[in-house]
Design a protein around this motif. Structure first.
Motif, PDB file in Angstrom:
ATOM      1  N   PHE A 178       1.875   3.452 -11.854  1.00  9.08           N
ATOM      2  CA  PHE A 178       0.746   2.555 -11.529  1.00  9.08           C
ATOM      3  C   PHE A 178       0.079   2.745 -13.673  1.00  9.08           C
ATOM      4  N   ASP A 203      -7.438   3.885   4.534  1.00  8.08           N
ATOM      5  CA  ASP A 203      -6.686   2.500   3.935  1.00  8.08           C
ATOM      6  C   ASP A 203      -7.606   1.900   4.859  1.00  8.08           C
ATOM      7  N   PHE A 204      -8.435   1.001   3.205  1.00  6.18           N
ATOM      8  CA  PHE A 204      -9.660  -0.067   3.027  1.00  6.18           C
ATOM      9  C   PHE A 204      -9.596  -1.086   4.055  1.00  6.18           C
ATOM     10  N   THR A 205      -8.337  -1.333   4.551  1.00  4.33           N
ATOM     11  CA  THR A 205      -7.847  -2.549   5.068  1.00  4.33           C
ATOM     12  C   THR A 205      -8.340  -2.271   6.350  1.00  4.33           C
ATOM     13  N   LYS A 258       0.884  -1.020  -0.154  1.00  6.01           N
ATOM     14  CA  LYS A 258      -0.043  -0.170  -0.450  1.00  6.01           C
ATOM     15  C   LYS A 258       0.781   0.740  -0.242  1.00  6.01           C
ATOM     16  N   TYR A 307       1.967   3.696  -3.100  1.00  3.83           N
ATOM     17  CA  TYR A 307       1.088   4.917  -3.635  1.00  3.83           C
ATOM     18  C   TYR A 307       0.883   5.995  -3.070  1.00  3.83           C
ATOM     19  N   PRO A 332     -12.028  -3.286  -8.957  1.00  4.24           N
ATOM     20  CA  PRO A 332     -11.209  -3.410  -9.956  1.00  4.24           C
ATOM     21  C   PRO A 332      -9.915  -3.696  -9.399  1.00  4.24           C
ATOM     22  N   ASP A 387      -9.317   5.943  -1.725  1.00  5.29           N
ATOM     23  CA  ASP A 387      -7.874   5.800  -1.664  1.00  5.29           C
ATOM     24  C   ASP A 387      -6.692   6.557  -0.892  1.00  5.29           C
ATOM     25  N   ILE A 388      -5.377   5.743  -0.704  1.00  6.20           N
ATOM     26  CA  ILE A 388      -4.661   6.376   0.424  1.00  6.20           C
ATOM     27  C   ILE A 388      -4.206   7.089  -0.986  1.00  6.20           C
ATOM     28  N   THR A 398      -6.787  -5.734  -6.607  1.00  2.00           N
ATOM     29  CA  THR A 398      -6.272  -5.468  -5.920  1.00  2.00           C
ATOM     30  C   THR A 398      -6.474  -6.606  -4.904  1.00  2.00           C
ATOM     31  N   GLY A 430      -9.706   1.618  -3.520  1.00  2.06           N
ATOM     32  CA  GLY A 430      -8.716   1.923  -4.383  1.00  2.06           C
ATOM     33  C   GLY A 430      -9.259   2.677  -5.726  1.00  2.06           C
ATOM     34  N   LYS A 465     -12.072   3.048 -14.207  1.00  3.69           N
ATOM     35  CA  LYS A 465     -12.853   1.597 -14.287  1.00  3.69           C
ATOM     36  C   LYS A 465     -14.672   2.278 -14.285  1.00  3.69           C
ATOM     37  N   GLU A 480     -10.091  -6.025 -17.977  1.00  4.56           N
ATOM     38  CA  GLU A 480     -10.486  -5.386 -17.109  1.00  4.56           C
ATOM     39  C   GLU A 480     -11.891  -4.160 -18.043  1.00  4.56           C
TER      40      GLU A 480
HETATM   41  C1  LIG Z   1      -3.865  -2.070  -8.158  1.00  5.60           C
HETATM   42  S1  LIG Z   1      -4.137  -0.677  -8.388  1.00  5.60           S
HETATM   43  C2  LIG Z   1      -5.589  -0.400  -8.956  1.00  5.60           C
HETATM   44  C3  LIG Z   1      -6.278   1.009  -8.911  1.00  5.60           C
HETATM   45  C4  LIG Z   1      -8.080   0.349  -9.688  1.00  5.60           C
HETATM   46  N1  LIG Z   1      -8.431   0.446  -9.570  1.00  5.60           N
HETATM   47  C5  LIG Z   1      -7.594  -0.127 -11.128  1.00  5.60           C
HETATM   48  O1  LIG Z   1      -7.768  -0.883 -11.116  1.00  5.60           O
HETATM   49  O2  LIG Z   1      -6.543   0.583 -11.829  1.00  5.60           O
HETATM   50  C6  LIG Z   1      -4.735  -0.264  -6.933  1.00  5.60           C
HETATM   51  C7  LIG Z   1      -5.134   1.187  -5.625  1.00  5.60           C
HETATM   52  O3  LIG Z   1      -5.755   1.207  -4.644  1.00  5.60           O
HETATM   53  C8  LIG Z   1      -5.342   1.835  -4.312  1.00  5.60           C
HETATM   54  N2  LIG Z   1      -4.390   0.597  -2.560  1.00  5.60           N
HETATM   55  C9  LIG Z   1      -3.572   0.379  -2.275  1.00  5.60           C
HETATM   56  N3  LIG Z   1      -4.084  -0.268  -1.121  1.00  5.60           N
HETATM   57  C10 LIG Z   1      -4.995   0.467  -0.722  1.00  5.60           C
HETATM   58  C11 LIG Z   1      -5.419   0.782   0.669  1.00  5.60           C
HETATM   59  N4  LIG Z   1      -4.894  -0.474   2.208  1.00  5.60           N
HETATM   60  N5  LIG Z   1      -6.465   1.608   0.325  1.00  5.60           N
HETATM   61  C12 LIG Z   1      -6.830   2.117   0.728  1.00  5.60           C
HETATM   62  N6  LIG Z   1      -6.717   2.619  -0.777  1.00  5.60           N
HETATM   63  C13 LIG Z   1      -5.052   1.135  -1.799  1.00  5.60           C
HETATM   64  C14 LIG Z   1      -3.920   2.477  -4.766  1.00  5.60           C
HETATM   65  O4  LIG Z   1      -3.822   3.672  -4.420  1.00  5.60           O
HETATM   66  C15 LIG Z   1      -4.248   2.161  -6.098  1.00  5.60           C
HETATM   67  O5  LIG Z   1      -4.926   3.228  -6.602  1.00  5.60           O
END
Ligand SMILES: C[S@@+](CC[C@H](N)C(=O)[O-])C[C@H]1O[C@@H](n2cnc3c(N)ncnc32)[C@H](O)[C@@H]1O
Length: 332
Positions: free
Chosen positions: A61, A153-155, A50, A53, A173, A125-126, A176, A101, A107, A76
């Motif tokens: 990315f 942080d969505f976790t 995480k 980002y 999507p 998003d983080i 992640t 995220g 998307k 996708e």
């Molecule tokens: C693999 S990228 C995917 C981005 C987009 N959803 C796509 O499909 O192209 C992961 C995204 O999730 C966000 N992210 C990763 N871990 C996160 C977390 N723990 N909490 C919130 N956002 C997170 C990142 O900042 C990034 O924008």
């Protein structure tokens, strides 16, 4: 050094001799410098993906998504465009969409274009500054839509604006979900099922496939994925007072078929010492920092995981080559 990082250092200093060598990453480490230092003092060394980002990581990315070998994004997106009418019929009219995220916010567009009178769009998003920029752009393009970006942080527990009476639907999507180990993924899904009661979750999941295709997707010849991985070190130098020399670490990614996951590392190409938050971290030649997992699923395995977390798995869409899947899960 941030006050939080100073508290981290104090914590390590007060550990009895021998016990400070391999601490776990503290569960409450909200701050990059803290988490980095704890991760580099653990054995094996690691840092959560995480932290890729920051704004530069998010921009890198976006570039990764355009790499010819990186099939997930275009596959996708094509599925979303082709099946938006069926997907939005399942989501229903006047829904509130929560995206986990959201990244570049690309998307969600096919869904927003097909949804019937969506009540609100809540991208989480983080990567704060980047998310606000994306939300501002979407607001210009969809002026009638209530768009509320949430930097979180969505976790962890995410506080959403007070519940409206709208049906709430999640969108996750990018596969992640694959960055979480299966047990963490189950925990995330269980929390999401709770939050989305009465609605559902539309989630993109990368599929198990030819290891050669997977390997190529994370090892592009132009080195964009390597730059994305090494951005962690750039961020460490900027935010945690570190002095990593980028040329002394190599991007290393491979598919582990036994675990059905891509594993990503930064490998030290020499014995060296690096300063992080005023502390010295020693690397042996060839020693690695683990930076990312990307788990791959079969359709059936993912449906089982979702069911174990409290969802009722319904429709699934896959491309003709069975590279990628999108699942509609009902939160009963
Ligand atoms: C693999 S990228 C995917 C981005 C987009 N959803 C796509 O499909 O192209 C992961 C995204 O999730 C966000 N992210 C990763 N871990 C996160 C977390 N723990 N909490 C919130 N956002 C997170 C990142 O900042 C990034 O924008």
């Amino acid at each position: 050094m941030t006050p939080r990082a100073q508290r981290s250092l104090a914590r390590f200093r007060t550990l009895p001799a021998g016990e400070g060598d391999a601490p776990d990453i503290p569960a409450d480490a909200a701050n990059f410098a803290d988490a980095l230092l704890a991760g580099l003092r653990s054995d094996p060394k690691r840092i959560s993906c995480k932290y890729f980002y920051d704004s530069e990581g998010s921009r890198l990315f976006e570039k990764v998504c355009g790499i010819p070998e990186y099939y997930p994004t275009r596959t996708e997106l094509a599925l979303l465009k082709a099946h938006a009418p069926e997907m939005t019929a399942l989501i229903g009219a006047e829904a509130e969409i929560v995206e986990f995220g959201a990244g570049a916010g690309e998307k969600i567009r096919p869904l927003l274009d097909a949804l019937e009178r969506p009540r609100a769009y809540l991208p989480i998003d983080i990567s704060g500054a980047y998310l606000r920029g994306i939300a501002a752009r979407l607001t210009e393009e969809y002026p009638a839509l209530d768009i509320r970006p949430i930097v979180a942080d969505f976790t962890r527990t995410v506080v959403l604006p007070s519940a409206s009476d709208a049906r709430r639907v999640g969108f996750f999507p990018g596969s992640t979900i694959g960055n979480l180990a299966p047990q963490e993924a189950q925990q995330f899904l269980a929390n999401a099922a709770n939050m989305l009661k009465g609605g559902g979750l539309l989630i993109g999941v990368d599929l198990v496939k030819d290891p050669g295709v997977l390997h190529a997707a994370y090892n592009d010849p132009a080195g964009i994925t390597a730059a994305f991985n090494k951005n962690l070190l750039v961020r460490a130098n900027r935010e945690a007072g570190a002095n990593f020399e980028l040329a002394r670490f190599a991007h290393y990614a491979f598919y582990n078929p036994m675990q059905r996951r891509i594993e990503v590392y930064l490998v030290s190409n020499a014995a060296q010492r690096v300063t992080v938050c005023g502390r010295t971290v020693a690397f042996a030649e060839g020693e690695a920092i683990h930076t990312e997992w990307s788990y791959k699923y079969t359709v059936e395995d993912f449906r089982r995981l979702a069911a174990s977390a409290g969802f009722v798995p319904r429709a699934v869409w896959c491309d003709a080559e069975r590279l990628f899947s999108i699942h509609w899960l009902e939160a009963a």
